[in-house]
Design a protein around this motif. Structure first.
Motif, PDB file in Angstrom:
ATOM      1  N   ASP A 192      45.306  35.299  61.090  1.00 56.99           N
ATOM      2  CA  ASP A 192      45.742  34.556  61.970  1.00 56.99           C
ATOM      3  C   ASP A 192      46.768  35.724  62.190  1.00 56.99           C
ATOM      4  O   ASP A 192      46.378  36.103  64.780  1.00 56.99           O
TER       5      ASP A 192
ATOM      6  N   GLY B 239      44.931  39.855  62.028  1.00 57.41           N
ATOM      7  CA  GLY B 239      43.380  39.544  62.117  1.00 57.41           C
ATOM      8  C   GLY B 239      42.212  40.078  61.776  1.00 57.41           C
ATOM      9  O   GLY B 239      42.546  40.845  60.018  1.00 57.41           O
TER      10      GLY B 239
ATOM     11  N   SER C 285      39.005  40.864  56.366  1.00 59.27           N
ATOM     12  CA  SER C 285      38.170  40.244  55.971  1.00 59.27           C
ATOM     13  C   SER C 285      37.679  40.004  54.183  1.00 59.27           C
ATOM     14  O   SER C 285      37.337  39.237  53.468  1.00 59.27           O
TER      15      SER C 285
ATOM     16  N   SER D 106      41.858  26.065  60.594  1.00 64.07           N
ATOM     17  CA  SER D 106      40.411  25.101  61.570  1.00 64.07           C
ATOM     18  C   SER D 106      40.574  25.729  62.757  1.00 64.07           C
ATOM     19  O   SER D 106      40.037  25.885  63.270  1.00 64.07           O
ATOM     20  N   LYS D 107      41.785  25.466  63.160  1.00 70.01           N
ATOM     21  CA  LYS D 107      41.772  26.388  64.902  1.00 70.01           C
ATOM     22  C   LYS D 107      41.723  26.870  65.404  1.00 70.01           C
ATOM     23  O   LYS D 107      42.027  27.468  66.082  1.00 70.01           O
ATOM     24  N   THR D 108      41.686  28.906  63.958  1.00 71.84           N
ATOM     25  CA  THR D 108      42.395  29.428  65.016  1.00 71.84           C
ATOM     26  C   THR D 108      41.164  30.293  64.784  1.00 71.84           C
ATOM     27  O   THR D 108      39.761  30.014  64.309  1.00 71.84           O
ATOM     28  N   ALA D 109      41.275  31.030  65.308  1.00 65.89           N
ATOM     29  CA  ALA D 109      39.531  32.334  66.213  1.00 65.89           C
ATOM     30  C   ALA D 109      39.253  32.716  65.269  1.00 65.89           C
ATOM     31  O   ALA D 109      37.678  33.540  64.277  1.00 65.89           O
ATOM     32  N   SER D 110      40.419  32.874  63.102  1.00 65.17           N
ATOM     33  CA  SER D 110      40.311  33.353  61.607  1.00 65.17           C
ATOM     34  C   SER D 110      39.104  32.399  60.988  1.00 65.17           C
ATOM     35  O   SER D 110      38.940  32.552  60.238  1.00 65.17           O
ATOM     36  N   ALA D 111      39.572  30.852  61.614  1.00 63.74           N
ATOM     37  CA  ALA D 111      38.914  30.423  60.753  1.00 63.74           C
ATOM     38  C   ALA D 111      37.561  30.121  59.882  1.00 63.74           C
ATOM     39  O   ALA D 111      37.647  30.077  58.878  1.00 63.74           O
ATOM     40  N   SER D 112      36.248  30.552  60.576  1.00 60.25           N
ATOM     41  CA  SER D 112      34.984  31.038  59.853  1.00 60.25           C
ATOM     42  C   SER D 112      35.288  31.822  58.835  1.00 60.25           C
ATOM     43  O   SER D 112      35.107  31.841  57.681  1.00 60.25           O
TER      44      SER D 112
END
Length: 554
Positions: A124, A127, A360, A451-457
């Motif tokens: 998060d 990045g 990632s 799960s609510k962040t931009a990197s959740a997936s």
């Protein structure tokens, strides 16, 4: 004696007793309706009486919850693992409500579940596309003859995936750096070759690591200049010539890691015995024991002490392979010097560099395979890059390490996400530390917040998948692909935290922790049984005896 007087006294005593009993009975009859009336008033004022809860899951959510709780409690309390400490928190991801909890606010050693804190926050804040750069510096450009005056510096910034050589040109390697230097026309270095790990400040080992773990690959030092996972393979095989001592092979071409072979030949059919020891401050591996002829070989993965110096030696080999010579020595340099004497790369010339894979991919490998070194390097990078988020006055007489800064950043992130931090203790990024203490609820709430962040997936994809890959590849095969969770295992401790999809498409975040397990049966099987119950919620399957099966994994 006056008989009439005595009779009068007795009559008065009987009357008084009768009156007392009568008054007591009247008081009881008057008080009872008042108490009942008060309770009814409360019900009428907005506190409806809860209907009787049915044990049939088909009769409503409350029935399903009670049935689930009874089944989980029965599974734990009726097992030989009942004496262990169990903590569980299961949260609905749709509304944040607690589906089930057991000691969810108590402290547990998370083991490798600590990695979800490290990787989730790093993804998060840094990045998913964040990359590490490894550089080669010199005081100036090479001259017309390809000569570099002074030292050549291999400078690391914590790349977890740097290797000595790789067939993939896009993978950062020392061989690629040597190729780039050769392409620039460099043929000779007059000074020393220095492996510099000073980018990170602080200890290379986690706070609370046990000294007996440090020789093994999972206790590798978290150097800013790490290479080949800071580990070597040591293989033990019988000699091809009868009567000769068994052979010990170390996968280090530089000779930086050596083995003292004290193994002997055993009689045919005798079970082999092997002893391995690497000193805490050297790279000499002592090997002893007996090997019978024809015995199958064994292997072990050991950590390398002072990996920055090893990286420099491996880089020297890569330079030699490209016909680039170095006139001086191979040395290592760290941050344990006065700040004024530390290397400042901005004053140097960058001659070559390689980049790591994106965070990632690093996080994916870290969580799927439970790699401690990666988690520790991510933690220190988080502290180095985002430490200002948790700026605190430094303790008198010492400098805050980047691992401490990284942990402080994680605490800030948790607090901002509404996860309680006052009752947890974080001491490393991998979970190898015995000092780490978290609650199942903090772990489940962390998962919900991620799960609510931009990197959740990206984070969810980094977790092992039930029956599919990583440390869950051989587990939970009856609900394949429906669980994405991080495993964790230390002696006496076990954990599993992640996400699952129920049979009806519901989504849950859960954390299951078992500490102080000394029973012969491993808690992994029982954890999986609990997860299967959660995945079936609310329509739980009929109760039936579970087939005993020992499953291990980190």
């Amino acid at each position: 004696m006056n008989i009439n007087s005595s009779y009068s006294r007795v009559r008065r005593l009987v009357v008084k007793s009768f009156l007392i009993i009568l008054l007591a009975l009247l008081a009881f009859l008057l008080v009872r309706p008042l108490g009942t009336g008060t309770a009814k008033d409360k019900v009428q004022k907005g506190q409806p009486k809860r209907p009787a809860v049915s044990k049939e899951p088909a009769r409503g959510q409350s029935a399903g919850l009670e049935n689930l709780a009874e089944r989980i409690d029965k599974a734990i309390d009726g097992s030989e693992l009942a004496a262990a400490r169990w903590g569980i928190c299961v949260i609905s991801m749709s509304d944040g409500s607690v589906v089930y909890q057991r000691n969810s606010d108590r402290l547990f050693t998370p083991a490798s579940n600590m990695k979800i804190y490290t990787t989730g926050v790093a993804l998060d804040l840094l990045g998913a596309d964040y990359r590490w750069r490894t550089s080669v510096y010199a005081n100036g450009q090479p001259d017309a003859t390809g000569r570099v005056q002074g030292d050549l510096i291999l400078y690391g910034r914590g790349a977890p995936d740097l290797v000595a050589r790789s067939k993939d040109e896009n993978h950062g390697s020392l061989a690629k750096l040597a190729d780039d230097l050769y392409a620039r026309g460099i043929r000779h270095v007059t000074g020393n070759l220095i492996g510099d790990e000073s980018y990170f400040h602080g200890d290379l080992l986690g706070d609370g690591w046990q000294w007996t773990d440090l020789q093994w690959y999972f206790g590798a030092e978290a150097s800013a200049l790490s290479v080949n996972g800071n580990e070597v393979d040591v293989n033990f095989v019988p000699s091809s010539k009868g009567g000769e001592s068994p052979v010990v092979r170390v996968s280090d071409p530089t000779g930086y890691v050596t083995a003292e072979n004290r193994m002997a030949v055993a009689k045919s059919g005798v079970r082999p015995t092997i002893g391995v020891h690497r000193g805490l401050s050297d790279n000499t591996i002592e090997v002893w024991g007996e090997f019978a002829p024809g015995t199958k070989g064994f292997g072990a993965r050991l950590a390398v002490h002072n990996p920055a110096l090893w990286a420099a030696k491996l880089f020297l080999d890569a330079l030699k392979a490209r016909s680039i010579t170095v006139g001086g020595q191979t040395l290592a340099r760290n941050s344990r010097v006065p700040k004024s004497q530390r290397l400042n790369p901005t004053h140097l010339i960058e001659l070559a560099s390689v980049s790591s894979q994106p965070l990632s991919e690093i996080a994916r490998k870290t969580n799927k395979e439970s790699i401690n070194l990666n988690a520790e390097l991510i933690l220190r990078t988080l502290g180095r890059e985002r430490g200002e988020m948790a700026a605190l006055p430094e303790a008198a007489g010492r400098e805050r390490g980047d691992d401490e800064a990284g942990l402080a950043v994680i605490r800030v992130w948790l607090a901002r996400a509404g996860v309680a931090t006052s009752q947890i203790a974080l001491h490393d990024g991998s979970g190898l530390s015995r000092l780490d203490l978290v609650t199942p609820e903090s772990s489940a709430r962390l998962l919900l917040a991620i799960s609510k962040t931009a990197s959740a997936s990206v984070f969810k994809d980094s977790l092992p998948i039930s029956g599919r890959d990583g440390t869950l590849g051989g587990r939970l095969k009856t609900i394949i692909d429906r669980v994405s969770a991080k495993t964790g295992s230390l002696t006496y401790d076990n954990s599993l935290s992640g996400y699952l999809t129920t049979a009806k498409g519901g989504h849950l975040a859960f954390s299951i922790m078992c500490n102080d397990q000394i029973a012969r049966r491993n808690s992994t099987e029982l954890m999986d049984q609990i997860v299967v119950l959660l995945a079936s919620f609310p329509d739980l399957p009929p109760e039936k005896p579970q087939k005993a099966e020992q499953i291990s994994g980190d």
